[in-house]
Design a protein around this motif. Structure first.
Motif, short mmCIF file in Angstrom:
data_model
loop_
_atom_site.label_atom_id
_atom_site.label_comp_id
_atom_site.label_asym_id
_atom_site.label_seq_id
_atom_site.Cartn_x
_atom_site.Cartn_y
_atom_site.Cartn_z
N SER A 98 0.84 -1.21 0.00
CA SER A 98 0.00 0.00 0.00
C SER A 98 0.87 1.26 0.00
CB SER A 98 -0.96 0.00 1.18
OG SER A 98 -0.27 0.10 2.39
N GLN A 99 2.04 1.21 0.64
CA GLN A 99 2.94 2.36 0.63
C GLN A 99 3.56 2.55 -0.75
OE1 GLN A 99 5.81 1.88 3.78
NE2 GLN A 99 4.31 2.28 5.39
N LEU A 100 3.81 1.46 -1.48
CA LEU A 100 4.34 1.58 -2.84
C LEU A 100 3.33 2.25 -3.78
CD1 LEU A 100 6.27 -1.72 -3.69
CD2 LEU A 100 7.19 0.58 -3.54
N ASN A 101 2.07 1.97 -3.57
CA ASN A 101 1.03 2.55 -4.43
C ASN A 101 0.69 3.99 -4.03
OD1 ASN A 101 0.72 0.25 -5.99
ND2 ASN A 101 -0.76 -0.65 -4.57
N ASP A 102 1.01 4.38 -2.81
CA ASP A 102 0.71 5.73 -2.34
C ASP A 102 1.84 6.67 -2.76
OD1 ASP A 102 -0.23 7.96 -1.03
OD2 ASP A 102 -0.23 7.03 0.97
N THR A 103 1.50 7.74 -3.46
CA THR A 103 2.52 8.66 -3.96
C THR A 103 3.07 9.59 -2.88
OG1 THR A 103 0.78 10.21 -4.62
CG2 THR A 103 1.58 8.65 -6.30
N SER A 104 2.42 9.63 -1.72
CA SER A 104 2.93 10.51 -0.65
C SER A 104 4.17 9.91 0.03
CB SER A 104 1.83 10.79 0.38
OG SER A 104 1.47 9.59 1.04
N THR A 141 7.91 8.38 -0.12
CA THR A 141 9.09 8.30 -0.97
C THR A 141 9.79 6.97 -0.73
OG1 THR A 141 10.56 9.29 0.67
CG2 THR A 141 9.38 10.82 -0.81
N TYR A 200 12.38 -0.18 -8.48
CA TYR A 200 11.27 0.75 -8.27
C TYR A 200 11.66 2.21 -8.50
CZ TYR A 200 9.19 -3.39 -6.27
OH TYR A 200 8.71 -4.66 -6.08
#
Length: 151
Positions: free
Chosen positions: A87-93, A95, A150
């Motif tokens: 979910s953190q990989l998909n969230d652009t907020s 880094t 990534y």
């Protein structure tokens, strides 16, 4: 003649010691009476106050974990971590610098899970397969991240 005088002195000294011995015996009898009266007072106090006996004290229940429950818990923790990571990989907020500590933790958890899974017996082969697959997935993601897939 002087020797005769010494005999008299010796007799006086011996008589003086015998008086001291008899005085010490009187003191010992006084001590015995004091001791017996103190014991009587203690016994009377015991009879006056009744104390209840202590019952059995039970030990706290211990939560003993088996190796399979430890592996199950670690697998669940690793799967939850992988879900959070995805979910953190998909969230652009977030880094990649924000995600790196999470991924290092997942790699350490995967190593620990593999070690525990190796200690399981043949009866838990299905759990070993699930734990190994989960750990390999976490390690693969860590390698991809370190390799720069990534970026």
């Amino acid at each position: 003649m002087t020797n005769i005088n010494n005999i008299q002195n010796i007799t006086q000294i011996i008589n003086g010691q015998s008086t001291k011995v008899s005085q010490a015996r009187g003191q010992a009898q006084g001590f015995e009476s004091l001791l017996s009266s103190a014991q009587e007072e203690i016994e009377a106090a015991k009879e006056g106050t009744q104390t209840s006996e202590l019952g059995e004290i039970s030990a706290p229940a211990f939560d003993i974990q088996t190796v399979s429950s430890i592996v199950t818990n670690k697998t669940d923790k690793l799967l939850t971590g992988l879900e959070s990571y995805s979910s953190q990989l998909n969230d652009t907020s977030f880094t990649l610098k924000d995600i790196e500590p999470v991924l290092k933790g997942l790699d350490e958890d995967a190593t620990s899970l593999l070690e525990e899974a190796l200690s399981l017996g043949e009866d838990d082969q299905e759990l070993i397969d699930i734990a190994t697959s989960t750990a390999i997935t976490a390690k693969t993601e860590y390698l991809k991240f370190q390799r720069g897939d990534y970026l």
